[in-house]
Write a protein that holds these residues in place. Structure first.
Motif, PDB file in Angstrom:
ATOM      1  N   GLN A  77       0.980  -0.928   0.179  1.00 19.51           N
ATOM      2  CA  GLN A  77      -0.186  -0.176  -0.032  1.00 19.51           C
ATOM      3  C   GLN A  77       0.754   1.220   0.426  1.00 19.51           C
ATOM      4  O   GLN A  77       1.587   1.373   0.946  1.00 19.51           O
ATOM      5  CB  GLN A  77      -0.614  -0.237   1.545  1.00 19.51           C
ATOM      6  CG  GLN A  77      -1.544   1.298   1.324  1.00 19.51           C
ATOM      7  CD  GLN A  77      -3.012   1.225   2.310  1.00 19.51           C
ATOM      8  OE1 GLN A  77      -3.546   2.306   3.242  1.00 19.51           O
ATOM      9  NE2 GLN A  77      -2.502   0.213   2.897  1.00 19.51           N
ATOM     10  N   ARG A 114      -6.132   2.072  -6.804  1.00 22.18           N
ATOM     11  CA  ARG A 114      -4.866   1.827  -6.655  1.00 22.18           C
ATOM     12  C   ARG A 114      -3.096   2.854  -6.551  1.00 22.18           C
ATOM     13  O   ARG A 114      -4.223   4.660  -7.295  1.00 22.18           O
ATOM     14  CB  ARG A 114      -4.924   1.749  -8.128  1.00 22.18           C
ATOM     15  CG  ARG A 114      -3.337   1.284  -8.748  1.00 22.18           C
ATOM     16  CD  ARG A 114      -3.089   0.693 -10.245  1.00 22.18           C
ATOM     17  NE  ARG A 114      -1.866   1.401 -10.594  1.00 22.18           N
ATOM     18  CZ  ARG A 114      -1.968   1.472 -11.374  1.00 22.18           C
ATOM     19  NH1 ARG A 114      -2.480   2.491 -12.116  1.00 22.18           N
ATOM     20  NH2 ARG A 114      -0.538   2.177 -12.553  1.00 22.18           N
ATOM     21  N   THR A 166       0.076   4.500  -6.474  1.00 20.76           N
ATOM     22  CA  THR A 166       1.312   4.750  -7.807  1.00 20.76           C
ATOM     23  C   THR A 166       2.402   6.059  -6.945  1.00 20.76           C
ATOM     24  O   THR A 166       1.562   7.080  -6.881  1.00 20.76           O
ATOM     25  CB  THR A 166       2.043   4.580  -8.981  1.00 20.76           C
ATOM     26  OG1 THR A 166       0.987   5.817  -9.866  1.00 20.76           O
ATOM     27  CG2 THR A 166       0.880   3.569  -9.716  1.00 20.76           C
TER      28      THR A 166
END
Length: 141
Positions: free
Chosen positions: A9, A58, A60
């Motif tokens: 995470q 999500r 990044t």
């Protein structure tokens, strides 16, 4: 020797003087659902300690060098505008999300603008000192 396990995470931790306003902005205006809301008593007088974790799909980590940062600024804003940290959130409709964010108190730095990467990017100043890019991927990356 095996590869080290990767992170599971990415969590961006942001201090907000007005936590309720920041939560309302990101949760209500941008639709990030609350995953955790925890209050802990403190020893001294004053308000209790509180953390709110909002889900953002999500995650990044996008690392850019100085020329790339300048290129992104020139395409999205038309001038140097970035700070060391900018939060980019992918949304379904950049124009709608940007309008909702501005209505909730964000300051528009640049309206949704097409990029050479097939996205439509809006730049905003949000609460808690965060600069935001709301992007809609309109063509495959």
């Amino acid at each position: 020797m095996s590869e080290p396990a990767g992170a599971v995470q990415l969590r961006l931790v942001v201090h907000a003087e007005d936590l309720d306003a920041a939560v309302a902005f990101f949760r209500d205006a941008l639709g990030l659902p609350a995953e955790l809301d925890l209050t802990s008593p403190t020893d001294g007088p004053g308000e209790d300690a509180r953390v709110v974790v909002l889900g953002a799909g999500r995650a990044t980590l996008e690392l850019v060098n100085t020329p790339q940062r300048a290129l992104i600024d020139s395409l999205e804003v038309g001038r140097d505008a970035s700070r060391e940290i900018r939060v980019a959130l992918e949304v379904d409709d950049a124009a709608d999300a940007s309008a909702r964010a501005v209505a909730a108190g964000a300051v528009e730095v640049a309206p949704p603008t097409p990029t050479p990467w097939g996205s439509l990017n809006a730049r905003l100043e949000g609460p808690a000192g965060l600069q935001l890019t709301l992007f809609q991927q309109v063509e495959p990356e």
